[in-house]
Design an enzyme around this catalytic site. Structure first.
Site, PDB file in Angstrom:
ATOM      1  N   THR A   4       0.830  -1.207   0.000  1.00 39.85           N
ATOM      2  CA  THR A   4       0.000   0.000   0.000  1.00 39.85           C
ATOM      3  C   THR A   4       0.866   1.259   0.000  1.00 39.85           C
ATOM      4  O   THR A   4       1.976   1.264   0.566  1.00 39.85           O
ATOM      5  CB  THR A   4      -0.925   0.015   1.242  1.00 39.85           C
ATOM      6  OG1 THR A   4      -1.614   1.257   1.284  1.00 39.85           O
ATOM      7  CG2 THR A   4      -0.158  -0.142   2.543  1.00 39.85           C
ATOM      8  N   SER A  54      -2.465   3.110  10.526  1.00 37.67           N
ATOM      9  CA  SER A  54      -3.501   2.248  11.124  1.00 37.67           C
ATOM     10  C   SER A  54      -2.860   0.889  11.363  1.00 37.67           C
ATOM     11  O   SER A  54      -1.774   0.599  10.819  1.00 37.67           O
ATOM     12  CB  SER A  54      -4.693   2.084  10.173  1.00 37.67           C
ATOM     13  OG  SER A  54      -4.331   1.263   9.064  1.00 37.67           O
ATOM     14  N   TYR A  93      -3.879  -1.867  10.167  1.00 34.31           N
ATOM     15  CA  TYR A  93      -3.796  -2.481   8.834  1.00 34.31           C
ATOM     16  C   TYR A  93      -2.536  -2.020   8.094  1.00 34.31           C
ATOM     17  O   TYR A  93      -1.757  -2.845   7.582  1.00 34.31           O
ATOM     18  CB  TYR A  93      -5.051  -2.144   7.996  1.00 34.31           C
ATOM     19  CG  TYR A  93      -4.753  -2.196   6.510  1.00 34.31           C
ATOM     20  CD1 TYR A  93      -4.540  -3.412   5.868  1.00 34.31           C
ATOM     21  CD2 TYR A  93      -4.620  -1.019   5.760  1.00 34.31           C
ATOM     22  CE1 TYR A  93      -4.201  -3.464   4.517  1.00 34.31           C
ATOM     23  CE2 TYR A  93      -4.287  -1.062   4.423  1.00 34.31           C
ATOM     24  CZ  TYR A  93      -4.081  -2.283   3.803  1.00 34.31           C
ATOM     25  OH  TYR A  93      -3.738  -2.327   2.483  1.00 34.31           O
ATOM     26  N   HIS A  94      -2.340  -0.700   8.015  1.00 33.25           N
ATOM     27  CA  HIS A  94      -1.165  -0.194   7.286  1.00 33.25           C
ATOM     28  C   HIS A  94       0.129  -0.691   7.948  1.00 33.25           C
ATOM     29  O   HIS A  94       1.121  -0.961   7.265  1.00 33.25           O
ATOM     30  CB  HIS A  94      -1.187   1.339   7.213  1.00 33.25           C
ATOM     31  CG  HIS A  94      -2.212   1.887   6.257  1.00 33.25           C
ATOM     32  ND1 HIS A  94      -3.440   2.358   6.666  1.00 33.25           N
ATOM     33  CD2 HIS A  94      -2.208   2.033   4.913  1.00 33.25           C
ATOM     34  CE1 HIS A  94      -4.133   2.769   5.613  1.00 33.25           C
ATOM     35  NE2 HIS A  94      -3.416   2.582   4.528  1.00 33.25           N
ATOM     36  N   LYS A 128       1.237  -3.941   6.627  1.00 33.58           N
ATOM     37  CA  LYS A 128       1.898  -3.842   5.311  1.00 33.58           C
ATOM     38  C   LYS A 128       3.350  -3.382   5.471  1.00 33.58           C
ATOM     39  O   LYS A 128       4.218  -3.763   4.687  1.00 33.58           O
ATOM     40  CB  LYS A 128       1.124  -2.860   4.411  1.00 33.58           C
ATOM     41  CG  LYS A 128      -0.267  -3.341   4.045  1.00 33.58           C
ATOM     42  CD  LYS A 128      -0.213  -4.494   3.055  1.00 33.58           C
ATOM     43  CE  LYS A 128      -1.596  -4.989   2.726  1.00 33.58           C
ATOM     44  NZ  LYS A 128      -1.640  -5.988   1.671  1.00 33.58           N
TER      45      LYS A 128
HETATM   46  P1  NAD Z   1     -10.768  -7.693  -0.424  1.00 34.94           P
HETATM   47  O1  NAD Z   1     -11.063  -7.761   1.026  1.00 34.94           O
HETATM   48  O2  NAD Z   1     -11.883  -7.399  -1.359  1.00 34.94           O
HETATM   49  O3  NAD Z   1     -10.065  -9.044  -0.900  1.00 34.94           O
HETATM   50  C1  NAD Z   1      -9.133  -9.756  -0.123  1.00 34.94           C
HETATM   51  C2  NAD Z   1      -9.385 -11.239  -0.387  1.00 34.94           C
HETATM   52  O4  NAD Z   1      -8.422 -12.000   0.360  1.00 34.94           O
HETATM   53  C3  NAD Z   1     -10.764 -11.678   0.086  1.00 34.94           C
HETATM   54  O5  NAD Z   1     -11.414 -12.414  -0.914  1.00 34.94           O
HETATM   55  C4  NAD Z   1     -10.483 -12.539   1.322  1.00 34.94           C
HETATM   56  O6  NAD Z   1     -11.437 -13.562   1.505  1.00 34.94           O
HETATM   57  C5  NAD Z   1      -9.079 -13.065   1.004  1.00 34.94           C
HETATM   58  N1  NAD Z   1      -8.294 -13.407   2.197  1.00 34.94           N
HETATM   59  C6  NAD Z   1      -8.037 -12.644   3.293  1.00 34.94           C
HETATM   60  N2  NAD Z   1      -7.293 -13.326   4.181  1.00 34.94           N
HETATM   61  C7  NAD Z   1      -7.072 -14.557   3.632  1.00 34.94           C
HETATM   62  C8  NAD Z   1      -6.399 -15.706   4.088  1.00 34.94           C
HETATM   63  N3  NAD Z   1      -5.834 -15.771   5.294  1.00 34.94           N
HETATM   64  N4  NAD Z   1      -6.357 -16.803   3.277  1.00 34.94           N
HETATM   65  C9  NAD Z   1      -6.955 -16.777   2.052  1.00 34.94           C
HETATM   66  N5  NAD Z   1      -7.636 -15.705   1.578  1.00 34.94           N
HETATM   67  C10 NAD Z   1      -7.688 -14.609   2.369  1.00 34.94           C
HETATM   68  O7  NAD Z   1      -9.590  -6.612  -0.596  1.00 34.94           O
HETATM   69  P2  NAD Z   1      -9.071  -5.929  -1.945  1.00 34.94           P
HETATM   70  O8  NAD Z   1      -9.590  -4.544  -1.981  1.00 34.94           O
HETATM   71  O9  NAD Z   1      -9.272  -6.826  -3.098  1.00 34.94           O
HETATM   72  O10 NAD Z   1      -7.515  -5.843  -1.606  1.00 34.94           O
HETATM   73  C11 NAD Z   1      -6.625  -6.875  -2.050  1.00 34.94           C
HETATM   74  C12 NAD Z   1      -5.207  -6.527  -1.639  1.00 34.94           C
HETATM   75  O11 NAD Z   1      -4.833  -5.278  -2.225  1.00 34.94           O
HETATM   76  C13 NAD Z   1      -5.036  -6.369  -0.129  1.00 34.94           C
HETATM   77  O12 NAD Z   1      -3.835  -6.953   0.283  1.00 34.94           O
HETATM   78  C14 NAD Z   1      -4.997  -4.868   0.068  1.00 34.94           C
HETATM   79  O13 NAD Z   1      -4.222  -4.538   1.184  1.00 34.94           O
HETATM   80  C15 NAD Z   1      -4.380  -4.377  -1.224  1.00 34.94           C
HETATM   81  N6  NAD Z   1      -4.813  -3.017  -1.567  1.00 34.94           N
HETATM   82  C16 NAD Z   1      -6.132  -2.725  -1.765  1.00 34.94           C
HETATM   83  C17 NAD Z   1      -6.501  -1.402  -2.067  1.00 34.94           C
HETATM   84  C18 NAD Z   1      -7.941  -0.992  -2.264  1.00 34.94           C
HETATM   85  O14 NAD Z   1      -8.198   0.223  -2.395  1.00 34.94           O
HETATM   86  N7  NAD Z   1      -8.895  -1.915  -2.324  1.00 34.94           N
HETATM   87  C19 NAD Z   1      -5.506  -0.407  -2.178  1.00 34.94           C
HETATM   88  C20 NAD Z   1      -4.177  -0.752  -1.944  1.00 34.94           C
HETATM   89  C21 NAD Z   1      -3.826  -2.067  -1.645  1.00 34.94           C
HETATM   90  N1  USQ Z   2     -12.391   9.677   4.104  1.00 37.15           N
HETATM   91  C1  USQ Z   2     -13.329  10.701   4.119  1.00 37.15           C
HETATM   92  N2  USQ Z   2     -14.632  10.344   4.086  1.00 37.15           N
HETATM   93  C2  USQ Z   2     -15.062   9.048   4.018  1.00 37.15           C
HETATM   94  C3  USQ Z   2     -14.100   8.022   3.998  1.00 37.15           C
HETATM   95  C4  USQ Z   2     -12.760   8.373   4.041  1.00 37.15           C
HETATM   96  O1  USQ Z   2     -12.995  11.878   4.168  1.00 37.15           O
HETATM   97  O2  USQ Z   2     -16.283   8.824   3.990  1.00 37.15           O
HETATM   98  C5  USQ Z   2     -10.944  10.028   4.142  1.00 37.15           C
HETATM   99  C6  USQ Z   2     -10.154   9.327   5.225  1.00 37.15           C
HETATM  100  O3  USQ Z   2     -10.204  10.046   6.462  1.00 37.15           O
HETATM  101  C7  USQ Z   2      -8.768   9.273   4.601  1.00 37.15           C
HETATM  102  C8  USQ Z   2      -9.033   9.176   3.106  1.00 37.15           C
HETATM  103  O4  USQ Z   2     -10.393   9.576   2.911  1.00 37.15           O
HETATM  104  O5  USQ Z   2      -8.102  10.479   4.821  1.00 37.15           O
HETATM  105  C9  USQ Z   2      -8.822   7.790   2.517  1.00 37.15           C
HETATM  106  O6  USQ Z   2      -9.620   6.829   3.190  1.00 37.15           O
HETATM  107  P1  USQ Z   2     -10.000   5.443   2.474  1.00 37.15           P
HETATM  108  O7  USQ Z   2     -10.904   4.682   3.381  1.00 37.15           O
HETATM  109  O8  USQ Z   2     -10.476   5.708   1.094  1.00 37.15           O
HETATM  110  O9  USQ Z   2      -8.564   4.737   2.314  1.00 37.15           O
HETATM  111  P2  USQ Z   2      -7.633   3.971   3.346  1.00 37.15           P
HETATM  112  O10 USQ Z   2      -8.231   3.813   4.675  1.00 37.15           O
HETATM  113  O11 USQ Z   2      -6.283   4.613   3.299  1.00 37.15           O
HETATM  114  O12 USQ Z   2      -7.495   2.509   2.728  1.00 37.15           O
HETATM  115  C10 USQ Z   2      -7.689   2.189   1.359  1.00 37.15           C
HETATM  116  C11 USQ Z   2      -7.816   0.659   1.263  1.00 37.15           C
HETATM  117  C12 USQ Z   2      -6.504   0.006   1.730  1.00 37.15           C
HETATM  118  C13 USQ Z   2      -5.354   0.573   0.909  1.00 37.15           C
HETATM  119  C14 USQ Z   2      -5.305   2.093   0.988  1.00 37.15           C
HETATM  120  C15 USQ Z   2      -4.320   2.664   0.010  1.00 37.15           C
HETATM  121  O13 USQ Z   2      -8.900   0.189   2.059  1.00 37.15           O
HETATM  122  O14 USQ Z   2      -6.583  -1.400   1.540  1.00 37.15           O
HETATM  123  O15 USQ Z   2      -4.132   0.057   1.363  1.00 37.15           O
HETATM  124  O16 USQ Z   2      -6.601   2.619   0.582  1.00 37.15           O
HETATM  125  S1  USQ Z   2      -3.594   4.138   0.638  1.00 37.15           S
HETATM  126  O17 USQ Z   2      -4.671   5.035   1.090  1.00 37.15           O
HETATM  127  O18 USQ Z   2      -2.872   4.716  -0.449  1.00 37.15           O
HETATM  128  O19 USQ Z   2      -2.782   3.778   1.769  1.00 37.15           O
END
Ligand code: NAD
Ligand code: USQ
Length: 420
Positions: free
Chosen positions: A149, A191, A193-194, A197
């Site tokens: 991320t 967070s 979560y972050h 990563k």
């Molecule tokens: P998502 O929650 O939609 O998909 C994640 C998938 O992984 C799910 O299908 C879940 O069932 C599976 N999973 C989780 N833990 C598992 C485990 N222990 N074993 C097997 N399967 C497992 O999330 P997404 O939005 O598709 O994100 C995918 C990846 O991309 C994540 O690692 C996330 O951190 C990264 N990412 C997502 C975003 C975003 O904006 N969605 C941005 C940056 C990075």
């Molecule tokens: N935000 C608002 N209003 C909302 C929701 C969010 O103002 O209703 C703000 C948040 O406070 C934050 C920003 O929008 O400042 C981004 O929030 P987000 O929920 O869109 O993104 P984030 O929590 O950072 O997480 C998402 C994905 C995560 C991925 C990350 C990429 O869920 O898996 O890793 O984006 S990044 O943001 O570049 O780290």
């Protein structure tokens, strides 16, 4: 023409993993998905399903076979827990590439409470470590593509262009000596979560160095949109659309809120600047990463997978204008800088030929259209962001404090009056 590869997609039932699996299959790769379906279980736990109705994995795979003639394999495996099943799958399949999407990815969910913090760390760290450790034991030599991320870099920047993963630093030593080091860009997660990563980065670094595993770590920005060229081909292939307060990401939430007439929920002053990428570009970038593995040189190849940066309030104002939606400033449940600047280098993907999709290209409207089409599935009670980063931000905390403050004051006054 790309060489056909055997690709294992861990987390291939998710928002990014499913369209990626379809895209790679369409390109001619032999694709198998491993997923424990935990996201579907979390949907049920939160009572917050995808706005779009997503089919079971069996129906999805059968529909893809029907429209494309291509087969995608599926193994229901928890890679964080079932090392034996993971090892068997790897030994049986002997993949050229393993793409690792399988982690708990919502920052607000990871901050919800003790249970979710523990789960996010256990799941994400074990999933990544199990994969790397099992690969090193089996002697199979797949290229590992990990989804990281942009958030590992932190969001209190002042305009420095964030490089792709590494920073060259010069450390002054004795006798005017200068020591040059190439270090991982200092992590600054916002967070739990972050933070996982950030920890993944060290796991990847160690196994790349020690076991010479070829690793690409994609530092991805916020993904928006829902459909890709492949998921549009049949309604049974439709991708997830999360909009709830935990899993909904900001731009998709705003587009959904505009579609149902909910005010756009800008946190604080909306001064956070973030990196974004459309889901169509996500699948293209992952395909480019698959086609361009790093040398076996002991070093993780880090690419910034994003196409543009935007400030949250600018996005809200843009969508407010195009969709005639109201913008509301709400209390920020997170602990983050009120304002930040963000510049990012994405030079590698541009060099590899990525032609970025930008907000200007009509896909905002497509996303609002999908949200409008499925608006009957919208659950208003799931929209609020109720996960707070600290106890002080929880609703009722101030009231309780004030209550105990007034109670103490009242007690002190009563004692003083009795004494007097
Ligand atoms: P998502 O929650 O939609 O998909 C994640 C998938 O992984 C799910 O299908 C879940 O069932 C599976 N999973 C989780 N833990 C598992 C485990 N222990 N074993 C097997 N399967 C497992 O999330 P997404 O939005 O598709 O994100 C995918 C990846 O991309 C994540 O690692 C996330 O951190 C990264 N990412 C997502 C975003 C975003 O904006 N969605 C941005 C940056 C990075
Ligand atoms: N935000 C608002 N209003 C909302 C929701 C969010 O103002 O209703 C703000 C948040 O406070 C934050 C920003 O929008 O400042 C981004 O929030 P987000 O929920 O869109 O993104 P984030 O929590 O950072 O997480 C998402 C994905 C995560 C991925 C990350 C990429 O869920 O898996 O890793 O984006 S990044 O943001 O570049 O780290």
């Amino acid at each position: 023409m790309q060489a056909m590869k055997k690709v294992l997609v861990i987390g291939g039932d998710g928002f990014c993993g499913w369209p990626t699996a379809l895209h790679l299959s369409e390109l001619g790769h032999e694709v198998t998905i491993a997923d424990n379906l935990s996201r579907r279980a979390i949907d049920a736990e939160l009572g917050a399903e995808s706005l779009t109705p997503i089919e079971t994995m069996e129906t999805r795979i059968a529909a893809w076979k029907e429209v494309s003639g291509k087969t995608i394999g599926f193994a229901q495996i928890d890679v964080a827990k079932d090392v034996i099943a993971l090892r068997s799958l790897l030994e049986e399949m002997r993949p050229d590439t393993v793409i690792h999407f399988g982690e708990q990815r919502a920052a607000p969910y990871s901050m919800k409470g003790l249970k979710q913090k523990l789960y996010t760390v256990d799941n994400n760290i074990s999933a990544t470590h199990n994969l790397l450790a099992v690969i090193s034991e089996t002697g199979i030599d797949p290229h590992v593509v990990h989804l990281g991320t942009m958030g590992v870099y932190g969001y209190d920047g002042d305009g420095l262009t964030i490089p792709e993963g590494y920073l060259t630093v010069f450390v002054p030593g004795e006798d005017n000596q200068m020591f040059k080091r190439d270090i991982l860009y200092p992590t600054n997660p916002g967070s739990v979560y972050h933070m996982t990563k950030s920890m993944d980065q060290l796991l990847l670094q160690f196994y790349a160095k020690n076991d010479m595993i070829r690793v690409t770590d994609l530092h991805q920005g916020i993904v928006w949109g829902t459909q890709t060229e492949e998921t549009r081909r049949d309604v049974r292939l439709i991708n997830r659309f999360d909009y709830d307060g935990d899993y909904g990401t900001v731009l998709n939430r705003f587009l959904m809120q505009a579609a149902v007439g909910h005010p756009l929920t800008v946190h604080g002053t909306g001064g956070q600047t973030r990196a974004f990428i459309h889901i169509q570009d996500t699948v293209r970038c992952v395909a480019l990463a698959v086609a361009n593995p790093p040398e076996q040189n002991g070093k993780v190849k880090i690419l910034n997978q994003m196409t543009e940066t935007h400030r949250v309030r600018d996005l809200a104002n843009l969508i407010g204008r195009i969709a005639d939606a109201e913008v509301a400033l709400v209390d920020n449940p997170r602990k983050e800088a009120a304002e930040n600047d963000l510049r990012v280098s994405n030079a590698t993907f541009l060099d590899l030929g990525l032609k970025p999709i930008t907000l200007a290209e009509g896909l905002l409207e497509e996303t609002v259209e999908i949200a409008t089409k499925y608006a009957h599935r919208y659950k208003p009670e799931t929209v609020a962001c109720v996960s707070t980063w600290t106890d002080q931000q929880k609703p009722g905390f101030v009231r309780d404090e004030l209550h105990s403050f007034s109670q103490n004051t009242a007690d002190r006054t009563a004692t003083a009056e009795t004494r007097g």
